[in-house]
Write a protein that holds these residues in place. Structure first.
Motif, mmCIF file in Angstrom:
data_model
loop_
_atom_site.group_PDB
_atom_site.id
_atom_site.type_symbol
_atom_site.label_atom_id
_atom_site.label_comp_id
_atom_site.label_asym_id
_atom_site.label_seq_id
_atom_site.Cartn_x
_atom_site.Cartn_y
_atom_site.Cartn_z
ATOM 1 N N UNK B 12 0.871 -1.181 0.000
ATOM 2 C CA UNK B 12 0.000 0.000 0.000
ATOM 3 C C UNK B 12 0.903 1.225 0.000
ATOM 4 N N UNK B 13 0.510 2.257 -0.755
ATOM 5 C CA UNK B 13 1.298 3.497 -0.686
ATOM 6 C C UNK B 13 0.304 4.663 -0.626
ATOM 7 N N UNK B 14 0.391 5.421 0.483
ATOM 8 C CA UNK B 14 -0.513 6.563 0.644
ATOM 9 C C UNK B 14 0.240 7.850 0.382
ATOM 10 N N UNK B 19 -4.775 6.633 -1.497
ATOM 11 C CA UNK B 19 -4.061 5.358 -1.731
ATOM 12 C C UNK B 19 -3.544 5.269 -3.162
ATOM 13 N N UNK B 20 -2.283 5.599 -3.375
ATOM 14 C CA UNK B 20 -1.727 5.522 -4.729
ATOM 15 C C UNK B 20 -1.575 4.061 -5.135
ATOM 16 N N UNK B 42 -2.128 5.704 -12.483
ATOM 17 C CA UNK B 42 -2.596 4.386 -12.003
ATOM 18 C C UNK B 42 -1.636 3.864 -10.938
ATOM 19 N N UNK B 43 -0.421 4.412 -10.849
ATOM 20 C CA UNK B 43 0.495 3.984 -9.796
ATOM 21 C C UNK B 43 1.708 3.254 -10.333
ATOM 22 N N UNK B 44 1.899 3.266 -11.671
ATOM 23 C CA UNK B 44 3.036 2.532 -12.251
ATOM 24 C C UNK B 44 4.358 3.064 -11.697
ATOM 25 N N UNK B 54 13.555 3.781 -4.028
ATOM 26 C CA UNK B 54 13.573 5.250 -3.999
ATOM 27 C C UNK B 54 12.546 5.778 -3.021
ATOM 28 N N UNK B 55 11.501 4.980 -2.777
ATOM 29 C CA UNK B 55 10.565 5.428 -1.727
ATOM 30 C C UNK B 55 10.022 4.187 -1.031
ATOM 31 N N UNK B 56 9.532 4.406 0.181
ATOM 32 C CA UNK B 56 9.118 3.260 0.996
ATOM 33 C C UNK B 56 7.625 3.010 0.871
ATOM 34 N N UNK B 57 7.205 1.762 1.004
ATOM 35 C CA UNK B 57 5.774 1.428 0.965
ATOM 36 C C UNK B 57 5.170 1.820 2.303
ATOM 37 N N UNK B 58 3.929 2.357 2.266
ATOM 38 C CA UNK B 58 3.290 2.728 3.541
ATOM 39 C C UNK B 58 2.954 1.463 4.310
#
Lengths: 226, 233, 49, 229
Positions: B12-14, B19-20, B42-44, B54-58
């Motif tokens: 999940x990524x907020x 919710x992206x 869409x979140x690709x 490069x970024x963390x998952x929520x």
């Protein structure tokens, strides 16, 4: 070990980019010399006045120069999203931070090496009598600015009002180290070694550097992985 | 040795409360090539950035060969090519590749070899600022493949390339595929990407609505996938 | 004790209570503003359904 | 449920504060040298404790946020900082007014006053930074990191300013000085008023926390409406 090796790679890259574009060196140098001149016009200081606030004046110039240099530190990575490439490389966030802080430190030291003689000439101060102590204090003070400044440059790199936000956050936090550096530089400029009751300032300056370098290295990863 | 397996376990990524990515779950086998499809937003890119560390998952997480994506050893095997070229304009091609190469421990010989392969050796010492668009893109591709990555993460690699660069990238991807590397590339339904892919995933507003073999109908009819799985809006 | 001493005492007390009251008022204003925003948004959500 | 607690606390705190005010003006014995103006002290030292508590809570909440990534801690951090700033302002300005009489100048570079001002600048920067970041998750993470830096610096500054200059009278509370310098009645009032102001701080904190939750709900709804799904 690898972290330092990666940091060295980043530092040399930063310095090469800076020497090629000179985007922050030119403005910082001219800005610093102008401030020195303004102070000279404003106060027309006599030698004993210099003994009293010479250190303070010098550090005010360095603090402004520092803010200009560290502001560009992470901003330099934004065009072409180079920051993504660096963060996706095996180099850890800590080594990225250390490399950039090192580069800012070297640039700031360069500016200081030019401002100090200029200060000596403008205010006819024989600052080189206790040179060893002076260089030590300048190095400690400059590292605290490079360290905290580069960390906050990473913190604020994506913000809209970055140029405004960075100095506003950086200066209050740097007060203990700047205060100690000013007190020590004042006495050193007049040539005497650091008096015994002033060693407390030296301990504070060293303690400040240790605490904030550890904090920055430890938190760099959290700040850089967006 | 073949490229790493990639797994997303309930990612999940907020962005704030938005919710992206919603509970994205998949396992990609070693040496596979996944085409990641989906409309804008869409979140690709978000998913690819999480896979590249490069970024963390929520919530939830991703694993590359079971390992943490932020581990230095894992990232040494990952090649990232984002939307922009990721090169320093003021430095020359050689200096750029040497800087990034040093982070991956790449020797000087490999660098000149790659400059040769993307035929930039004649301008290797001029600053990238003076390069044409095509030359900059070829250098970006060289930077992504420089350290022989076993996992390639490419964010819409074909969209801004000129013909020469597309041919070059396709050749390199085919070679990497043959060599057993794992590839994930997000794309806007461009045929070149689809030919390479063995698996296809469709993201719709952050949800993984389809994940499976790439069939021939998908290849011939670009809109097929959206009609069958994507939501109407 | 000169007369200024007492007046400054009242200044001090007044400032202390004044600032805390000011903060309370600020909180109150923000509270009202937030509830207003919440209501308009809730109504918008109702219309969408 | 929380509104009940806030109201209950309010019902206790307000009369408590008023009673203290009444006692401070009329009943507490006079200080011989300084005269009545010393009574400001009851609104100078206690807010300092509440502010320090606020800053400390913010630091702990920030560390917890970085560890647990739960938005609740970010709400506590920002509320505690804001309340810390409010009480620090009271401490600062009452100190200046009191200084005006006992030292004759508005701003004496006295250690505690200077420290309070620096702390105020540092944490005011924290609030300004928060306003510059839109994405709540990003904002929470960056402010948590800044709060940790700020508290480290403010702690070191305390020592630095102390060595630099102190005209502030030495610690007066018996717990600090081992008893004796303060008349017991005065000292009890100091503790009572500190307690009263702490309760007031707690009320502000609860109200501010609820506002953060409402703000999160608003953000969620706004995104829901815009996302159009």
């Amino acid at each position: 070990m690898t972290m330092l090796r990666h940091a060295a790679v980043i530092a040399t890259k930063d310095l090469r980019s800076e020497l090629r574009t000179k985007e922050s060196i030119n403005s910082t140098l001219s800005f610093s010399v102008v401030i020195l001149l303004l102070f000279a016009f404003a106060f027309d200081p006599s030698p004993d006045m210099i003994a009293e606030f010479g250190g303070g004046l010098l550090w005010i110039v360095f603090v402004f120069a520092g803010a200009l240099i560290v502001n560009r530190s992470f901003a330099r990575e934004l065009p072409n999203d180079c920051i993504d490439v660096l963060v996706s490389s095996p180099a850890s966030g800590a080594s990225l931070f250390l490399g950039k802080a090192l580069a800012s430190f070297v640039l700031l030291a360069g500016v200081e090496c030019i401002c100090l003689p200029a200060f000596g000439i403008l205010y006819n101060v024989t600052w080189w009598r206790s040179l060893g102590g002076l260089i030590g204090v300048l190095a400690l003070g400059t590292w605290s600015m490079a360290c905290v400044g580069t960390f906050f440059s990473a913190l604020t790199v994506n913000l809209r009002l970055r140029e405004l936000m960075l100095p506003m956050l950086m200066y209050p936090i740097l007060i203990p180290s700047l205060l100690s550096a000013m007190m020590l530089t004042n006495t050193l400029l007049t040539g005497q070694p650091i008096p015994s009751d002033f060693t407390v300032w030296l301990r504070l300056l060293i303690g400040f550097n240790i605490i904030f370098t550890t904090l920055s290295v430890y938190l760099a990863e959290t700040v850089l992985v967006r | 040795m073949s490229g790493p397996a990639v797994a997303a376990a309930g990612v999940w990524k907020y962005f704030g409360d938005y919710p992206a990515l919603r509970d994205v779950r998949f396992e990609l086998g070693e040496g596979e090539c996944l085409a990641l499809l989906g409309r804008n937003g869409a979140g690709k890119t978000t998913l690819l950035r999480i896979l590249a560390g490069l970024s963390g998952a929520s919530k939830g997480g991703v694993a590359i060969d079971g390992g943490d994506v932020r581990a230095s050893a894992t990232r040494a095997r990952v090649g990232w090519l984002g939307h922009s070229i990721g090169l320093y304009d003021e430095l020359s091609a050689r200096e750029n590749l040497r800087t990034f190469g040093a982070l991956y421990g790449v020797k000087a010989a490999t660098i000149s070899e790659w400059l040769e392969r993307v035929n930039l050796s004649h301008v290797a010492d001029a600053p990238v600022r003076e390069y044409s668009r095509g030359m900059r893109q070829r250098l970006a591709v060289a930077r992504a493949f420089l350290h022989g990555p076993r996992l390639l993460l490419l964010d819409e690699p074909f969209t801004s390339l000129d013909d020469k660069a597309i041919a070059l990238l396709q050749g390199l991807l085919a070679a990497a595929r043959a060599d057993g590397a794992t590839i994930i590339l997000s794309t806007h339904q461009i045929r070149e990407a689809m030919e390479l892919a063995s698996l296809v995933a469709l993201l719709d507003r952050g949800k993984l609505v389809h994940y499976g073999e790439r069939t021939t109908e998908m290849l011939n009819d670009p809109g097929y996938l959206y009609r069958t799985y994507g939501s109407a809006a | 004790m000169d007369e200024r001493n007492i007046t400054f005492m009242f200044y001090g007390l007044a400032v202390a209570w004044g600032l805390l009251a000011l903060y309370a008022v600020l909180l109150g204003l923000r509270e009202r503003d937030l509830t207003k925003q919440l209501d308009t948004l809730k109504r918008m959500v109702e219309e969408k359904k | 449920m929380r509104t009940k607690i806030i109201l209950a606390l309010g019902a206790i705190t307000l009369p408590f504060l008023l009673r203290n005010l009444h006692m401070i003006i009329f009943l507490v014995p006079d200080d011989l040298e300084q005269g009545p103006v010393y009574r400001i002290f009851y609104y100078h030292l206690p807010p300092y404790f509440v502010a320090a508590m606020g800053y400390f809570t913010a630091m702990v909440a920030s560390i917890l946020y970085l560890v647990k990534k739960d938005q609740k801690y970010d709400a506590i951090a920002v509320s505690a900082t804001e309340i810390g700033l409010a009480f620090a302002a009271v401490n600062l300005i009452t100190g200046m007014i009191w200084g005006r009489i006992s030292w004759g100048i508005w701003w004496a570079w006295d250690a505690r006053l200077t420290w309070a001002l620096i702390g105020w600048l540092v944490y005011f920067g924290y609030l300004v930074l928060r306003r510059a970041i839109d994405d709540p998750t990003e904002r929470a993470k960056i402010s948590a990191v800044l709060s940790i830096f700020a508290s480290a610096s403010v702690a070191i500054t305390y020592k630095a300013i102390e060595w630099w200059r102190t005209q502030h009278p030495g610690p007066v509370l018996s717990i600090r000085t081992g008893g004796g310098t303060l008349d017991p009645a005065m000292e009890n009032m100091l503790y009572e008023n500190t307690l009263a102001l702490l309760l007031l701080g707690a009320i502000f904190l609860l109200v501010r926390l609820r506002q953060e939750e409402v703000q999160r709900e608003i953000d969620g709804l706004r995104r829901f409406v815009h996302a159009g799904n």
